[in-house]
Design a protein around this motif. Structure first.
Motif, PDB file in Angstrom:
ATOM      1  N   UNK A  93      42.328  25.439  45.255  1.00  0.00           N
ATOM      2  CA  UNK A  93      42.774  24.298  46.050  1.00  0.00           C
ATOM      3  C   UNK A  93      44.285  24.183  45.937  1.00  0.00           C
ATOM      4  N   UNK A  94      44.882  23.383  46.805  1.00  0.00           N
ATOM      5  CA  UNK A  94      46.337  23.288  46.815  1.00  0.00           C
ATOM      6  C   UNK A  94      46.820  22.014  47.465  1.00  0.00           C
ATOM      7  N   UNK A  95      48.122  21.960  47.682  1.00  0.00           N
ATOM      8  CA  UNK A  95      48.755  20.805  48.301  1.00  0.00           C
ATOM      9  C   UNK A  95      49.936  21.308  49.130  1.00  0.00           C
ATOM     10  N   UNK A  96      50.152  20.652  50.281  1.00  0.00           N
ATOM     11  CA  UNK A  96      51.221  21.038  51.202  1.00  0.00           C
ATOM     12  C   UNK A  96      52.131  19.839  51.408  1.00  0.00           C
ATOM     13  N   UNK A  97      53.442  20.051  51.281  1.00  0.00           N
ATOM     14  CA  UNK A  97      54.449  19.022  51.536  1.00  0.00           C
ATOM     15  C   UNK A  97      55.155  19.388  52.846  1.00  0.00           C
ATOM     16  N   UNK A  98      55.118  18.485  53.809  1.00  0.00           N
ATOM     17  CA  UNK A  98      55.710  18.790  55.111  1.00  0.00           C
ATOM     18  C   UNK A  98      56.407  17.553  55.673  1.00  0.00           C
ATOM     19  N   UNK A  99      57.195  17.778  56.720  1.00  0.00           N
ATOM     20  CA  UNK A  99      57.953  16.701  57.350  1.00  0.00           C
ATOM     21  C   UNK A  99      58.088  17.003  58.842  1.00  0.00           C
ATOM     22  N   UNK A 100      57.887  15.960  59.660  1.00  0.00           N
ATOM     23  CA  UNK A 100      58.063  16.105  61.106  1.00  0.00           C
ATOM     24  C   UNK A 100      59.542  16.010  61.426  1.00  0.00           C
ATOM     25  N   UNK A 101      60.073  17.055  62.058  1.00  0.00           N
ATOM     26  CA  UNK A 101      61.494  17.069  62.427  1.00  0.00           C
ATOM     27  C   UNK A 101      61.691  16.918  63.934  1.00  0.00           C
ATOM     28  N   UNK A 102      60.652  17.142  64.730  1.00  0.00           N
ATOM     29  CA  UNK A 102      60.706  16.958  66.180  1.00  0.00           C
ATOM     30  C   UNK A 102      59.473  16.165  66.590  1.00  0.00           C
ATOM     31  N   UNK A 103      59.684  14.884  66.828  1.00  0.00           N
ATOM     32  CA  UNK A 103      58.547  14.017  67.129  1.00  0.00           C
ATOM     33  C   UNK A 103      57.853  14.413  68.419  1.00  0.00           C
ATOM     34  N   UNK A 104      58.624  14.813  69.429  1.00  0.00           N
ATOM     35  CA  UNK A 104      58.022  15.174  70.722  1.00  0.00           C
ATOM     36  C   UNK A 104      57.104  16.372  70.568  1.00  0.00           C
ATOM     37  N   UNK A 105      57.536  17.395  69.825  1.00  0.00           N
ATOM     38  CA  UNK A 105      56.694  18.580  69.634  1.00  0.00           C
ATOM     39  C   UNK A 105      55.447  18.239  68.837  1.00  0.00           C
ATOM     40  N   UNK A 106      55.594  17.411  67.803  1.00  0.00           N
ATOM     41  CA  UNK A 106      54.435  17.027  67.008  1.00  0.00           C
ATOM     42  C   UNK A 106      53.446  16.206  67.820  1.00  0.00           C
ATOM     43  N   UNK A 158      56.537  25.705  65.969  1.00  0.00           N
ATOM     44  CA  UNK A 158      56.411  25.181  67.344  1.00  0.00           C
ATOM     45  C   UNK A 158      55.888  23.758  67.412  1.00  0.00           C
ATOM     46  N   UNK A 159      55.279  23.272  66.346  1.00  0.00           N
ATOM     47  CA  UNK A 159      54.748  21.907  66.332  1.00  0.00           C
ATOM     48  C   UNK A 159      55.793  20.882  65.905  1.00  0.00           C
ATOM     49  N   UNK A 160      57.020  21.332  65.655  1.00  0.00           N
ATOM     50  CA  UNK A 160      58.059  20.404  65.224  1.00  0.00           C
ATOM     51  C   UNK A 160      57.905  19.966  63.787  1.00  0.00           C
ATOM     52  N   UNK A 161      57.294  20.805  62.953  1.00  0.00           N
ATOM     53  CA  UNK A 161      57.010  20.467  61.550  1.00  0.00           C
ATOM     54  C   UNK A 161      57.763  21.448  60.656  1.00  0.00           C
ATOM     55  N   UNK A 162      58.346  20.917  59.603  1.00  0.00           N
ATOM     56  CA  UNK A 162      59.019  21.720  58.589  1.00  0.00           C
ATOM     57  C   UNK A 162      58.204  21.643  57.302  1.00  0.00           C
ATOM     58  N   UNK A 163      57.648  22.777  56.884  1.00  0.00           N
ATOM     59  CA  UNK A 163      56.890  22.833  55.631  1.00  0.00           C
ATOM     60  C   UNK A 163      57.874  23.019  54.487  1.00  0.00           C
ATOM     61  N   UNK A 164      57.884  22.077  53.553  1.00  0.00           N
ATOM     62  CA  UNK A 164      58.860  22.081  52.468  1.00  0.00           C
ATOM     63  C   UNK A 164      58.366  22.845  51.243  1.00  0.00           C
ATOM     64  N   UNK A 165      57.127  22.612  50.858  1.00  0.00           N
ATOM     65  CA  UNK A 165      56.567  23.288  49.677  1.00  0.00           C
ATOM     66  C   UNK A 165      55.062  23.469  49.872  1.00  0.00           C
ATOM     67  N   UNK A 166      54.572  24.562  49.309  1.00  0.00           N
ATOM     68  CA  UNK A 166      53.128  24.810  49.228  1.00  0.00           C
ATOM     69  C   UNK A 166      52.823  25.157  47.780  1.00  0.00           C
ATOM     70  N   UNK A 167      51.936  24.403  47.164  1.00  0.00           N
ATOM     71  CA  UNK A 167      51.617  24.599  45.747  1.00  0.00           C
ATOM     72  C   UNK A 167      50.119  24.812  45.583  1.00  0.00           C
ATOM     73  N   UNK A 168      49.762  25.857  44.834  1.00  0.00           N
ATOM     74  CA  UNK A 168      48.378  26.064  44.438  1.00  0.00           C
ATOM     75  C   UNK A 168      48.124  25.210  43.201  1.00  0.00           C
ATOM     76  N   UNK A 169      47.229  24.252  43.311  1.00  0.00           N
ATOM     77  CA  UNK A 169      46.995  23.340  42.196  1.00  0.00           C
ATOM     78  C   UNK A 169      46.121  23.957  41.125  1.00  0.00           C
ATOM     79  N   UNK A 170      45.052  24.596  41.534  1.00  0.00           N
ATOM     80  CA  UNK A 170      44.094  25.079  40.537  1.00  0.00           C
ATOM     81  C   UNK A 170      43.418  26.341  41.041  1.00  0.00           C
TER      82      UNK A 170
END
Length: 312
Positions: A93-106, A158-170
Motif C-alpha cells: 500500500x502507499x500514499x500519493x501527495x498531489x496538487x492541482x495547478x490548472x483548475x480548468x484541466x482538472x 494533462x489533468x492539470x495535476x502535479x504529483x509531489x511525492x509517492x511513498x510506499x507505506x508498507x
C-alpha cells in the motif's frame, strides 16, 4: 388622491428596482477563499477561472461550475496483493501527495480526478513491484518511490495535476516467508559472529607470534652485545697481559732479580688457585714453603715501588 396614489406606486416600484439591483449586484460578486479556484461557465461553456479574493461575474449569464482546492492533498492507496518477479506474493500500500495547478484541466479533462489517480497509482505500483525480486523490493524502496513518482506525474500532467511525492507505506510478505527470512538472518548473524571470532583468534596468534619474534630478536641482540663486550674485555685483558709480559721481559733482560721473583710467584700462586678450585678435590695436603711465597710477594711489592718511582 389619484396623483398621490400614482406617486406612491412609483415609489414602491423604485424600491423594488433598487432591491432587485442590490440582489443582482450581490449575485455578480463572488468571494473565493484562499486555497480555492472556481471555474466559470457562460451558457454552459468554460470562460475563465476565479482566483482567491473578490471577483465579478455577470449574473444570470455566468455561473460557477466547479470549486477546486489548489492546496496539496493526500490520497491513500489501498493495499493490494502483487506477485514479484521471483513469484513471491506481497501486499503493498502507499500514499500519493498531489496538487492541482490548472483548475480548468482538472475540471474538464477528467471526470473523476481522485478515482482516476487512485487507479493509476494502483496500476503502476503493480507494474513496478512485479518487475523486481523480493530482495530488491525490500531494499530499494527509495528507487520504487522515484520510479512511481516519475510515471504518475507524467500521466497526470494533462489533468492539470502535479504529483509531489509517492511513498510506499508498507510491504508485507506472507508469514511463512517472513519466518524463512528471520531464520536466514539469524544464520547470517551467527556466521558473521563465527567469522569475527576466528578472525580475532587469528589476530591474537599473529600478535603472539610477533611478540615472540621480537623477544627472540632482542634476546639474540643481547647475546650478540654481551659476546661483543666479552670479546672486547678479553682483548683488553690480552693487551694488558702482553704489555705486562713485555715489561717483565725487559726487566728480566736487564737482570732485575725482583722481576724474576714476580714471574715465579705469579705462576706459583696461579697454580695453587687452580688446585684449590678443582671440583674433584675436597682436601689438599701438600708441603708449602710460606717463606718463598712471602718473599715472592715482597718482590712484587718492590717491582711496584720501582715502577711508581719511574713514573714520578
Amino acid at each position: 388622491m389619484g396623483i398621490f396614489d400614482i406617486i406612491g406606486g412609483l415609489g414602491g416600484l423604485a424600491l423594488w428596482v433598487f432591491v432587485l439591483a442590490i440582489v443582482i449586484i450581490w449575485m455578480g460578486v463572488k468571494s473565493v477563499p484562499q486555497g480555492m479556484e472556481w471555474t466559470i461557465e457562460r451558457f454552459g461553456r468554460y470562460t475563465r477561472t476565479l482566483s482567491p479574493g473578490l471577483n465579478i461575474i455577470i449574473p444570470f449569464v455566468d455561473a460557477v461550475s466547479r470549486k477546486l482546492s489548489v492546496m496539496e492533498e493526500v490520497m491513500d492507496i489501498p493495499p493490494q496483493e502483487v506477485i514479484t518477479k521471483d513469484n513471491a506474493t506481497v501486499k503493498v500500500d502507499g500514499v500519493v501527495f498531489f496538487q492541482i495547478v490548472k483548475a480548468a484541466s482538472a475540471a474538464y479533462e477528467i471526470s473523476n480526478l481522485n478515482y482516476a489517480m487512485e487507479n493509476l497509482a494502483l496500476t503502476n505500483i503493480r507494474t513496478v513491484v512485479g518487475s523486481m525480486d523480493l530482495d530488491q523490493l525490500l531494499s530499494n524502496r527509495d528507487e520504487i518511490n522515484e520510479g512511481l513518482l516519475t510515471v504518475i506525474d507524467k500521466a497526470t500532467d494533462p489533468w492539470g495535476v502535479k504529483v509531489l511525492r509517492v511513498e510506499i507505506k508498507d510491504i508485507r510478505p506472507p508469514q511463512d516467508l517472513i519466518d524463512s527470512m528471520t531464520r536466514q538472518m539469524k544464520a547470517e548473524r551467527e556466521k558473521r559472529a563465527i567469522v569475527l571470532e576466528a578472525d580475532g583468534q587469528r589476530q591474537a596468534e599473529i600478535l603472539k607470534a610477533e611478540g615472540e619474534k621480537q623477544a627472540t630478536i632482542l634476546e639474540a641482540e643481547g647475546r650478540k652485545e654481551a659476546a661483543y663486550r666479552d670479546a672486547e674485555a678479553r682483548e683488553r685483558f690480552a693487551e694488558a697481559e702482553a704489555k705486562a709480559t713485555l715489561v717483565l721481559s725487559q726487566a728480566i733482560a736487564e737482570g732485575n732479580i725482583q722481576a724474576i721473583n714476580y714471574f715465579v710467584a705469579e705462576k706459583y700462586i696461579k697454580a695453587l688457585g687452580q688446585i684449590a678450585s678443582a671440583d674433584n678435590q675436597k682436601l689438599i695436603l701438600m708441603p708449602l714453603e710460606a717463606a718463598n711465597v712471602i718473599g715472592a710477594l715482597g718482590g712484587i711489592g718492590e717491582i711496584a715501588k720501582h715502577a711508581f718511582k719511574s713514573n714520578e
